[in-house]
Design an enzyme around this catalytic site. Sequence first.
Site, short mmCIF file in Angstrom:
data_model
loop_
_atom_site.label_atom_id
_atom_site.label_comp_id
_atom_site.label_asym_id
_atom_site.label_seq_id
_atom_site.Cartn_x
_atom_site.Cartn_y
_atom_site.Cartn_z
N GLU A 40 -0.27 -5.78 1.62
CA GLU A 40 -0.58 -5.24 0.90
C GLU A 40 0.37 -5.14 -0.75
O GLU A 40 1.53 -4.50 0.24
CB GLU A 40 -1.67 -4.26 0.96
CG GLU A 40 -1.93 -3.92 -0.35
CD GLU A 40 -3.08 -2.41 0.13
OE1 GLU A 40 -3.81 -1.60 -0.68
OE2 GLU A 40 -2.43 -1.57 0.68
N LYS A 106 -9.99 -5.14 -2.31
CA LYS A 106 -10.30 -4.38 -1.65
C LYS A 106 -11.52 -3.53 -2.06
O LYS A 106 -11.83 -3.22 -3.31
CB LYS A 106 -9.35 -3.57 -1.99
CG LYS A 106 -8.58 -2.15 -1.49
CD LYS A 106 -7.91 -1.75 -1.15
CE LYS A 106 -7.53 -0.69 -0.07
NZ LYS A 106 -5.72 -0.23 -0.89
N CYS A 142 -5.95 -2.76 3.91
CA CYS A 142 -5.12 -1.29 4.34
C CYS A 142 -6.17 -0.32 4.61
O CYS A 142 -6.55 0.01 5.43
CB CYS A 142 -4.06 -1.18 3.24
SG CYS A 142 -3.45 0.33 3.50
#
Length: 265
Positions: A40, A106, A142
């Site tokens: 990321e 995300k 993440c």
Amino acid sequence: MKFALAQINSTTTVADNLDKVRDYAHRAAEAGAEFVVFPEATMSAFGPGLRRVAEEQVQSWRTEMAQVATAAGLSVIVGEFAISGEKVINLLAVYSPNGERRDYAKIHLYDAFGFKESDTVVAGEDPVVIDLGGEDVGLTLCYDIRFPKLFAELSRRGARLAIVSAAWGAGKGKVEQWQTLARARALDSNMFVAALGQADPEVSGVEVPKKGPTGVGHSLVSDPFGHVISSLEGDEALEIVEVDLGGADKAAEAIPVLTNAKLGY
């Protein structure tokens, strides 16, 4: 399936990050990897001026990434940013050697441990499964790793491997949380999980912004039974991993957690 984990530290200098991606991608290709995963925020580390970087350099970055994938002859999976109004979108993009580009935005933003990603980032809405070498692979970023329902959905859509690309925030117990969560998501979704994060700048010596998640290293691959089959330490490194995704089918037969699940799981 043979792939590479490129555990690096990115900085806020996009040109330097591009050079590093180019180097690691070619090394991965030379090792016979079908694709290489970067962390990321590879395009630019989290820090002041992120929106400006995304606005000014997103098109040139995408052009360069497409060229890297084509020149190396493998797919490049990399964390990058784009603009959405006054905020940015946190993306995991996949560049194929044939020039195709796909991405995942995300879903779960990192509003935790005193950091509030939602102040500057627009959340995505849709899970994404892509084809890599004839295999369905799920994409996550993440903080997504803390949400098992996302991984269950990726598995139900046919993925036997989920990629977690991260810039994991440092702190007491955070390495242990990262390792535990990666193995847990593999166990509760009947998938392999490749969890690849930024290296630990305290180990690598790379200068990164002091605020925001900067990485702890310790990337790993877990099989669907929770066994770690490949792992790294804190420094920058390239790891080549080869897995038989048929192991996901064996796990689903032995421990059919998604078939047995209740309560909307």
